[in-house]
Each structure stands twice: as structure tokens, then as C-alpha cells.
Design a protein around this motif. Structure first.
Motif, PDB file in Angstrom:
ATOM      1  N   SER A 126       1.223  -0.883   0.065  1.00 38.87           N
ATOM      2  CA  SER A 126       0.521   0.274  -0.136  1.00 38.87           C
ATOM      3  C   SER A 126       0.559   1.056   0.183  1.00 38.87           C
ATOM      4  O   SER A 126       1.306   1.382   1.233  1.00 38.87           O
ATOM      5  CB  SER A 126      -0.726  -0.145   1.002  1.00 38.87           C
ATOM      6  OG  SER A 126      -1.444   1.501   1.225  1.00 38.87           O
ATOM      7  N   LEU A 127       1.664   1.905  -1.188  1.00 36.95           N
ATOM      8  CA  LEU A 127       2.074   3.308  -1.310  1.00 36.95           C
ATOM      9  C   LEU A 127       1.153   4.138  -1.236  1.00 36.95           C
ATOM     10  O   LEU A 127       0.506   5.220  -1.510  1.00 36.95           O
ATOM     11  CB  LEU A 127       2.685   3.067  -3.219  1.00 36.95           C
ATOM     12  CG  LEU A 127       3.711   2.413  -3.529  1.00 36.95           C
ATOM     13  CD1 LEU A 127       3.937   2.185  -4.496  1.00 36.95           C
ATOM     14  CD2 LEU A 127       4.772   2.964  -2.592  1.00 36.95           C
ATOM     15  N   ALA A 152       8.853   4.059  -7.398  1.00 38.80           N
ATOM     16  CA  ALA A 152       8.864   3.317  -6.047  1.00 38.80           C
ATOM     17  C   ALA A 152       7.320   2.046  -7.541  1.00 38.80           C
ATOM     18  O   ALA A 152       6.957   1.099  -6.780  1.00 38.80           O
ATOM     19  CB  ALA A 152       7.693   4.026  -5.295  1.00 38.80           C
ATOM     20  N   LEU A 153       5.943   3.086  -7.554  1.00 38.25           N
ATOM     21  CA  LEU A 153       4.827   2.133  -8.811  1.00 38.25           C
ATOM     22  C   LEU A 153       5.333   1.467  -9.830  1.00 38.25           C
ATOM     23  O   LEU A 153       5.263   0.019  -9.397  1.00 38.25           O
ATOM     24  CB  LEU A 153       4.322   3.463  -8.873  1.00 38.25           C
ATOM     25  CG  LEU A 153       3.274   3.541  -7.926  1.00 38.25           C
ATOM     26  CD1 LEU A 153       2.556   4.984  -8.719  1.00 38.25           C
ATOM     27  CD2 LEU A 153       1.993   2.985  -8.079  1.00 38.25           C
ATOM     28  N   SER A 154       6.175   1.461 -10.132  1.00 39.75           N
ATOM     29  CA  SER A 154       7.015   1.161 -11.621  1.00 39.75           C
ATOM     30  C   SER A 154       7.867  -0.273 -10.571  1.00 39.75           C
ATOM     31  O   SER A 154       7.692  -1.553 -10.571  1.00 39.75           O
ATOM     32  CB  SER A 154       8.005   1.499 -12.355  1.00 39.75           C
ATOM     33  OG  SER A 154       8.765   0.515 -13.122  1.00 39.75           O
ATOM     34  N   SER A 158       7.338  -4.451 -10.594  1.00 42.09           N
ATOM     35  CA  SER A 158       8.029  -5.383 -11.392  1.00 42.09           C
ATOM     36  C   SER A 158       8.954  -6.533  -9.949  1.00 42.09           C
ATOM     37  O   SER A 158       9.027  -7.625 -10.852  1.00 42.09           O
ATOM     38  CB  SER A 158       9.602  -4.274 -12.032  1.00 42.09           C
ATOM     39  OG  SER A 158       9.881  -3.004 -11.920  1.00 42.09           O
ATOM     40  N   ALA A 159       8.681  -5.716  -9.065  1.00 41.75           N
ATOM     41  CA  ALA A 159       9.145  -7.174  -8.277  1.00 41.75           C
ATOM     42  C   ALA A 159       7.546  -7.941  -8.172  1.00 41.75           C
ATOM     43  O   ALA A 159       7.496  -9.607  -7.333  1.00 41.75           O
ATOM     44  CB  ALA A 159       8.325  -6.854  -6.753  1.00 41.75           C
ATOM     45  N   GLY A 160       6.518  -8.039  -8.993  1.00 39.88           N
ATOM     46  CA  GLY A 160       5.504  -8.714  -8.650  1.00 39.88           C
ATOM     47  C   GLY A 160       4.366  -8.714  -8.027  1.00 39.88           C
ATOM     48  O   GLY A 160       3.681  -9.372  -7.082  1.00 39.88           O
ATOM     49  N   LEU A 161       4.826  -6.992  -7.049  1.00 40.46           N
ATOM     50  CA  LEU A 161       3.568  -6.857  -6.380  1.00 40.46           C
ATOM     51  C   LEU A 161       2.606  -6.833  -6.369  1.00 40.46           C
ATOM     52  O   LEU A 161       2.232  -5.280  -7.919  1.00 40.46           O
ATOM     53  CB  LEU A 161       4.107  -6.390  -5.092  1.00 40.46           C
ATOM     54  CG  LEU A 161       5.625  -6.748  -4.641  1.00 40.46           C
ATOM     55  CD1 LEU A 161       6.539  -5.587  -3.408  1.00 40.46           C
ATOM     56  CD2 LEU A 161       5.050  -8.375  -3.296  1.00 40.46           C
ATOM     57  N   ASP A 162       0.927  -6.603  -6.192  1.00 40.52           N
ATOM     58  CA  ASP A 162      -0.021  -6.117  -5.970  1.00 40.52           C
ATOM     59  C   ASP A 162       0.130  -4.939  -6.109  1.00 40.52           C
ATOM     60  O   ASP A 162       1.266  -4.478  -4.454  1.00 40.52           O
ATOM     61  CB  ASP A 162      -1.585  -6.689  -5.643  1.00 40.52           C
ATOM     62  CG  ASP A 162      -2.038  -8.036  -6.044  1.00 40.52           C
ATOM     63  OD1 ASP A 162      -1.418  -8.563  -6.991  1.00 40.52           O
ATOM     64  OD2 ASP A 162      -2.130  -8.818  -5.476  1.00 40.52           O
ATOM     65  N   ILE A 163      -0.275  -3.613  -5.791  1.00 43.61           N
ATOM     66  CA  ILE A 163      -0.352  -2.160  -5.969  1.00 43.61           C
ATOM     67  C   ILE A 163      -1.436  -1.437  -5.659  1.00 43.61           C
ATOM     68  O   ILE A 163      -2.462  -1.920  -6.593  1.00 43.61           O
ATOM     69  CB  ILE A 163       0.917  -1.233  -6.585  1.00 43.61           C
ATOM     70  CG1 ILE A 163       1.650  -1.827  -6.963  1.00 43.61           C
ATOM     71  CG2 ILE A 163       0.653  -0.149  -6.059  1.00 43.61           C
ATOM     72  CD1 ILE A 163       2.398  -1.602  -8.432  1.00 43.61           C
ATOM     73  N   SER A 164      -1.622  -1.310  -3.993  1.00 39.01           N
ATOM     74  CA  SER A 164      -2.542  -0.782  -3.626  1.00 39.01           C
ATOM     75  C   SER A 164      -2.087   0.806  -3.258  1.00 39.01           C
ATOM     76  O   SER A 164      -1.406   1.438  -2.702  1.00 39.01           O
ATOM     77  CB  SER A 164      -3.583  -0.864  -2.435  1.00 39.01           C
ATOM     78  OG  SER A 164      -4.505   0.466  -2.489  1.00 39.01           O
TER      79      SER A 164
END
Ligand code: SF4
Length: 386
Positions: A126-127, A152-154, A158-164
Motif C-alpha cells: 500500500s503506497l 516506486a510504483l514501477s 516489477s517485483a510482482g507485488l499487487d499495488i494499492s
């Protein structure tokens, strides 16, 4: 099943609008903090559910590391915290349907940190983007730049994490065009879940002092409403679904940990100011709040700051309020299973006024906030709790 939350109470500096529980300092003592968590857990393991403690042997499908700023612990600190969780909650946040979220501030979000999170089993970050507009970042007192947030989003993707990503609306000078540009950029950069918060002026914050002295104006409620609606339109146009009052998600990306709160799942909160809730078979609930502040909590981590037992009817009324945050609706069968002290007639009577006003829709299987009425969720809920 229960959700596990750990509150990491450290921030590099204080954002002027924030009233969360945190201690400012560049070098948090992760070892001492994790030792405190161990003491809290040891003390609470011997307690009964009546003191707000999850029964032993529960399953932990979701883990959420929030704050404060968990990412301020750095790679080594986060790994140590994850090891503590793995040792004390075997299997937590792992397996099909599970979720393991870490809150990350953009200034800490680099490839090494995201690789470490993915390495210990994290599935989601969660960013705290808040805005990409340089004027907004300055107004909000954030330390990251637009470039850093996009990187950071990118890197998380790239690390394969889901992003909120979190966005704040209503900061001084924010325009609809700036907000729409933010939404487009963060969705294009890989955020598949976005939470939108209207800026509020909280008691005891630096901004409240400035407002009291006439040096800063309160956010204009009408403009803030326009911003919330514009953000929602832009997110839905980008393919995200508005599924919770403050949250939008692409298919398969709804926040499972938070969904537990809205569907009355037990949860255990560890760390300063963390909250827990344990439901009993009769639908009553014990809510427990830990002491606020790293110092008071560290002095005796096992002692609750507050215990809030709710009788079955009061718990059911509050259950309506939390359940209605989930915009697809509240499953009536699940609600009645969780709160057996009430029945359909109780629900119909309780919601009668809001249904008549067109704010709620009550069907055979579902109760929900009527389409387009989500902005009034708080006043609808207040009426249900009255
Ligand atoms: S908004 Fe986040 S980073 Fe800023 S002070 Fe609050 S918890 Fe810390």
C-alpha cells in the motif's frame, strides 16, 4: 479465521495533517519494537476471548503491516518483523486466497525493499502516494517527489507485488485537472487498487493549530465533494470498480484484509494503538484498543488501553454500519449468522427510514447503499446507530 494487523509506530517526520500514532525519528529501533511485540503476544496468549484476544489455533488469511511507516524499518527490520510473524502465526498471509500487505512510503520504495517484501511472502504493498502534484506534495508536507512515487510504483510492479495507492483530496489549491492527472498516472503505473481520502483537519495536528489561528482555511466541502466524484469517475473509466466507500479496485484486487472488517471477521491488532475485535457466538463483541504511544505501550505491551464490550443488539447495529461500507452490499444471511440476536424484522425496522428516503435498498438477500448515495454513508450510518 482472523486478520492480523501490526502497527509500526515510526515516521521520519510528521505530516502536518496526520493524527495517527507515530514517533518521529530516523532510526527506529526494530529490535526493541519486535521484542515489545513478543511481550504483548506472550501476555495476551494467556487471556480469554473476553479480554479481546483471538482464540489460539485460529487461521490467519490476511496480514497487514501498517503505521506509522513500516517501510522506515528498512529491509533488515521488515525481514525481522516478518520472521517474528512467521514464528508466532504459522502460515499467516500464505496460501490460496490469502493476502500480506505492507505499507510503504514512496521515498523508501526501491527494488531492494520490494524484493525483500516479496521474498518473505508479502503479496501487496500500500503506497502512500497522496498526490503526484509537486504543489500538493509540498502542501501536505510529504518528503517524496512525483518522480520518486512513479519509480516506486514501477519497482513494486516489477517485483510482482499487487499495488494499492492512497490519494488525499482537498489539499489547498488542488484542481480537478490535477487530480484527474494523478489518477491517470498512478493507474497507468500499475496501481490496481486506489483508496481516496478527503483531507480532514484533526484535533491536535499542526494544521488544526494553523486553522485556529486563521492561517489556513478548512477544505471547502463542496470542492472536496467535486474532487471525490471526479476521482471516482476517472478510476471507473480506467476499469476500477468502486466497491467500498473510499476504495476502488480492478477485478480480483479488492483488499481482503479490509474486507474482513466489513464482514465482521475477528481481528488481532498488535503494537501501540492497534485494535482487536473478537465476536462471540451470540453476536456480542469485545473490542480492544492498545495503549497509544510507543512509550506507554512499551512500558507494558500486554495491557489494554481500553476494552469496549458490546451487547448483541449494539454489536448488530454497528455491524450494519461497517457492513454497508462494502458497496455491493451486506449479505443478509451472513449478517444474521454473525448476529443471531436480530432477525429480518429488526433489520427492516432499523433501516425503514433510510429505505424510504431512497438511501438504502433492502432485498431478500442483500442490504446496500443505493447507487449514487455513497457520499452520505456516514449520515446514513449515524441514523442506523441512533
Ligand atoms: S501520514 Fe503517514 S508518514 Fe505522515 S506522519 Fe502520518 S503515518 Fe507518518
Amino acid at each position: 479465521m482472523a486478520g492480523l494487523y501490526v502497527h509500526v509506530p515510526f515516521c521520519a517526520r510528521a505530516c502536518p495533517y496526520c493524527d495517527f500514532d507515530f514517533q518521529v525519528g530516523r532510526r527506529p529501533d526494530a529490535v526493541a519494537f519486535i521484542a515489545g511485540l513478543g511481550c504483548e503476544l506472550a501476555a495476551r496468549k494467556d487471556m480469554s476471548p473476553e479480554t479481546g484476544v483471538i482464540p489460539p489455533g485460529d487461521a490467519w488469511p490476511t496480514v497487514y503491516l501498517g503505521g506509522g511507516t513500516p517501510s522506515l524499518l528498512g529491509v533488515d527490520g521488515l525481514r525481522a518483523l516478518a520472521a517474528f510473524i512467521a514464528a508466532n502465526f504459522p502460515g499467516a498471509g500464505r496460501g490460496p486466497g490469502s493476502e500480506y500487505t505492507v505499507e510503504v512510503n514512496p521515498e523508501h520504495g526501491d527494488p531492494a525493499l520490494f524484493a525483500a517484501i516479496a521474498g518473505f511472502g508479502g503479496t501487496r504493498v500500500s503506497l502512500g502516494v497522496q498526490t503526484l502534484d509537486p504543489h500538493g506534495l509540498a502542501a501536505l508536507g510529504r518528503v517524496h517527489s512525483r518522480t520518486r512515487a512513479l519509480a516506486a510504483l514501477s519497482d513494486a510492479r516489477s517485483a510482482g507485488l499487487d499495488i494499492s495507492a492512497d490519494l488525499i483530496v482537498g489539499w489547498p489549491g488542488q484542481t480537478l485537472a490535477s487530480l484527474r492527472a494523478d489518477v491517470t498516472a498512478i493507474v497507468d503505473s500499475g496501481a490496481r487498487h486506489v483508496s481516496i481520502y478527503g483531507l480532514t483537519i484533526e484535533a491536535g495536528t499542526p494544521w488544526e493549530t494553523l486553522v485556529r489561528r486563521g492561517k489556513r482555511r478548512l477544505p471547502d466541502p463542496e470542492h472536496q465533494t467535486d474532487l471525490l466524484l471526479a476521482a471516482g469517475e476517472a478510476l471507473c473509466a480506467a476499469g476500477l470498480e468502486h466497491y467500498e466507500v473510499a476504495s476502488y479496485a480492478a477485478p480480483g484486487q479488492r483488499a481482503r484484509h479490509n474486507l474482513g472488517y466489513w464482514t465482521w471477521r475477528d481481528y488481532l491488532g498488535l503494537g501501540p494503538s492497534a485494535h482487536s475485535a473478537v465476536y462471540a457466538d451470540d453476536g456480542s463483541v469485545i473490542r480492544r484498543g492498545n495503549r497509544r504511544g510507543l512509550g506507554p505501550w512499551s512500558a507494558d505491551p500486554g495491557i489494554a488501553g481500553e476494552l469496549d464490550p458490546q451487547a448483541p443488539l449494539a454489536a448488530a447495529a454497528e455491524g450494519l454500519w461497517t457492513g454497508l461500507r462494502h458497496l455491493p452490499g451486506l449479505d443478509l444471511a451472513a449478517f444474521l449468522a454473525r448476529f443471531p440476536a436480530v432477525d429480518r424484522a429488526w433489520i427492516a425496522a432499523r433501516t425503514l427510514r433510510q429505505v424510504a428516503r431512497g438511501n438504502l435498498e433492502l432485498g431478500d438477500a442483500c442490504l446496500r447503499v443505493a447507487p449514487g448515495r455513497w457520499l452520505w454513508h456516514d449520515s446514513i450510518a449515524a441514523d442506523l446507530l441512533a
